[in-house]
Design an enzyme around this catalytic site. Structure first.
Site, PDB file in Angstrom:
ATOM      1  N   GLY A  56     -24.082  21.343-101.277  1.00  0.00           N
ATOM      2  CA  GLY A  56     -25.185  20.468-100.876  1.00  0.00           C
ATOM      3  C   GLY A  56     -25.536  20.689 -99.421  1.00  0.00           C
ATOM      4  O   GLY A  56     -24.690  21.107 -98.620  1.00  0.00           O
ATOM      5  N   GLN A  61     -28.865  18.690 -91.195  1.00  0.00           N
ATOM      6  CA  GLN A  61     -27.872  19.742 -90.978  1.00  0.00           C
ATOM      7  C   GLN A  61     -28.492  21.065 -90.553  1.00  0.00           C
ATOM      8  O   GLN A  61     -27.775  21.974 -90.123  1.00  0.00           O
ATOM      9  CB  GLN A  61     -27.044  19.971 -92.252  1.00  0.00           C
ATOM     10  CG  GLN A  61     -26.203  18.770 -92.658  1.00  0.00           C
ATOM     11  CD  GLN A  61     -25.393  19.080 -93.888  1.00  0.00           C
ATOM     12  OE1 GLN A  61     -25.867  18.947 -95.003  1.00  0.00           O
ATOM     13  NE2 GLN A  61     -24.157  19.520 -93.715  1.00  0.00           N
ATOM     14  N   CYS A 113     -17.776  19.049 -95.612  1.00  0.00           N
ATOM     15  CA  CYS A 113     -19.164  19.068 -95.150  1.00  0.00           C
ATOM     16  C   CYS A 113     -19.396  20.341 -94.353  1.00  0.00           C
ATOM     17  O   CYS A 113     -18.577  20.699 -93.503  1.00  0.00           O
ATOM     18  CB  CYS A 113     -19.423  17.841 -94.276  1.00  0.00           C
ATOM     19  SG  CYS A 113     -21.116  17.704 -93.709  1.00  0.00           S
ATOM     20  N   LEU A 114     -20.515  21.017 -94.630  1.00  0.00           N
ATOM     21  CA  LEU A 114     -20.814  22.257 -93.917  1.00  0.00           C
ATOM     22  C   LEU A 114     -20.951  22.025 -92.414  1.00  0.00           C
ATOM     23  O   LEU A 114     -20.803  22.954 -91.630  1.00  0.00           O
ATOM     24  CB  LEU A 114     -22.108  22.886 -94.462  1.00  0.00           C
ATOM     25  CG  LEU A 114     -22.028  23.463 -95.876  1.00  0.00           C
ATOM     26  CD1 LEU A 114     -23.382  23.983 -96.319  1.00  0.00           C
ATOM     27  CD2 LEU A 114     -20.981  24.568 -95.947  1.00  0.00           C
ATOM     28  N   HIS A 155     -23.279  11.752-100.836  1.00  0.00           N
ATOM     29  CA  HIS A 155     -22.914  12.415 -99.579  1.00  0.00           C
ATOM     30  C   HIS A 155     -24.168  12.937 -98.859  1.00  0.00           C
ATOM     31  O   HIS A 155     -24.347  12.714 -97.667  1.00  0.00           O
ATOM     32  CB  HIS A 155     -21.933  13.563 -99.884  1.00  0.00           C
ATOM     33  CG  HIS A 155     -21.547  14.402 -98.709  1.00  0.00           C
ATOM     34  ND1 HIS A 155     -20.249  14.526 -98.264  1.00  0.00           N
ATOM     35  CD2 HIS A 155     -22.294  15.170 -97.866  1.00  0.00           C
ATOM     36  CE1 HIS A 155     -20.222  15.330 -97.202  1.00  0.00           C
ATOM     37  NE2 HIS A 155     -21.452  15.749 -96.955  1.00  0.00           N
ATOM     38  N   GLU A 156     -25.049  13.610 -99.615  1.00  0.00           N
ATOM     39  CA  GLU A 156     -26.249  14.202 -99.000  1.00  0.00           C
ATOM     40  C   GLU A 156     -27.236  13.121 -98.572  1.00  0.00           C
ATOM     41  O   GLU A 156     -27.856  13.218 -97.508  1.00  0.00           O
ATOM     42  CB  GLU A 156     -26.918  15.187 -99.969  1.00  0.00           C
ATOM     43  CG  GLU A 156     -26.066  16.372-100.396  1.00  0.00           C
ATOM     44  CD  GLU A 156     -25.388  17.098 -99.241  1.00  0.00           C
ATOM     45  OE1 GLU A 156     -25.969  17.158 -98.145  1.00  0.00           O
ATOM     46  OE2 GLU A 156     -24.265  17.590 -99.431  1.00  0.00           O
ATOM     47  N   HIS A 159     -26.489  11.716 -95.272  1.00  0.00           N
ATOM     48  CA  HIS A 159     -26.928  12.552 -94.146  1.00  0.00           C
ATOM     49  C   HIS A 159     -28.318  12.135 -93.664  1.00  0.00           C
ATOM     50  O   HIS A 159     -28.625  12.198 -92.473  1.00  0.00           O
ATOM     51  CB  HIS A 159     -26.992  14.028 -94.555  1.00  0.00           C
ATOM     52  CG  HIS A 159     -25.699  14.768 -94.399  1.00  0.00           C
ATOM     53  ND1 HIS A 159     -25.061  14.932 -93.187  1.00  0.00           N
ATOM     54  CD2 HIS A 159     -24.921  15.399 -95.310  1.00  0.00           C
ATOM     55  CE1 HIS A 159     -23.946  15.641 -93.351  1.00  0.00           C
ATOM     56  NE2 HIS A 159     -23.840  15.939 -94.638  1.00  0.00           N
TER      57      HIS A 159
END
Ligand code: CO
Length: 187
Positions: A56, A61, A113-114, A155-156, A159
């Site tokens: 994701g 991000q 998380c990226l 989660h996304e 963000h």
């Protein structure tokens, strides 16, 4: 949307923003134009996500405060003999201006998380959700999700509100991970 052709992604990878960048804790704005630029953005975000690799990616991000995220909880990635990667079972999904309208139950998944590479920890979230969102054409969509897809969407979506998965950890666990993370990032 076509994103992968003859073993190559069609978009251009974008730079990923890392914690503690302030943009990651800033609320993103609603998207109002559903044009070809938005399509290109989604394509680039997907290409960035797959190559990271991650399941994701949300706009903050990649340094953009807009309410869009992409995900794929179905694909597999395999290294070939020439050390490049091949991707199968791609199922790219794009969510614009998403709103969770219903939450049910709870489940725990280990998340990463990226934007906080190397940190993994269990997070408790709703097991089932109902989501309203718009697609790339601006059409209203509805989706019910459970399991990994539900966790990933939550989660996304967080963000887009400037919330990170580490915000759910106890202060002790959070500090433990962040101390090590910040030390690693300095190198
Ligand atoms: Co994340």
């Amino acid at each position: 949307m076509e994103i992968y052709k003859e073993g190559k992604f069609l978009g251009n990878p974008l730079n990923i923003v890392y914690y503690p960048d302030k943009i990651l804790t800033t609320k993103a704005q609603a998207i109002t134009s559903f044009n070809s630029e938005l399509k290109e953005l989604a394509q680039n975000m997907l290409c960035t996500m797959y190559q990271a690799p991650g399941i994701g990616l949300a706009a903050p991000q990649i340094n953009l405060l807009q309410r869009i995220f992409v995900l794929d909880v179905d694909f597999t990635r395999e290294e070939k003999e020439d050390e490049t990667w091949s991707y199968t079972d791609l199922n790219p999904q794009v969510f614009i201006n998403p709103i969770i309208t219903k939450k049910e139950g709870s489940s725990v998944y280990e998340e990463g998380c990226l934007s906080i590479p190397g940190v993994y920890e269990k997070v408790k979230r709703a097991e089932k959700i109902k989501l309203e969102y718009q697609n790339l054409q601006g059409e209203k969509q509805e989706l019910e999700a459970s399991g990994l897809l539900s966790t990933c969407i939550q989660h996304e979506l967080d963000h887009l509100d400037g919330v990170l998965f580490i915000d759910y950890l106890s202060p002790l666990k959070r500090n433990f991970h962040l101390k090590k993370y910040l030390k690693r990032m300095k190198k």
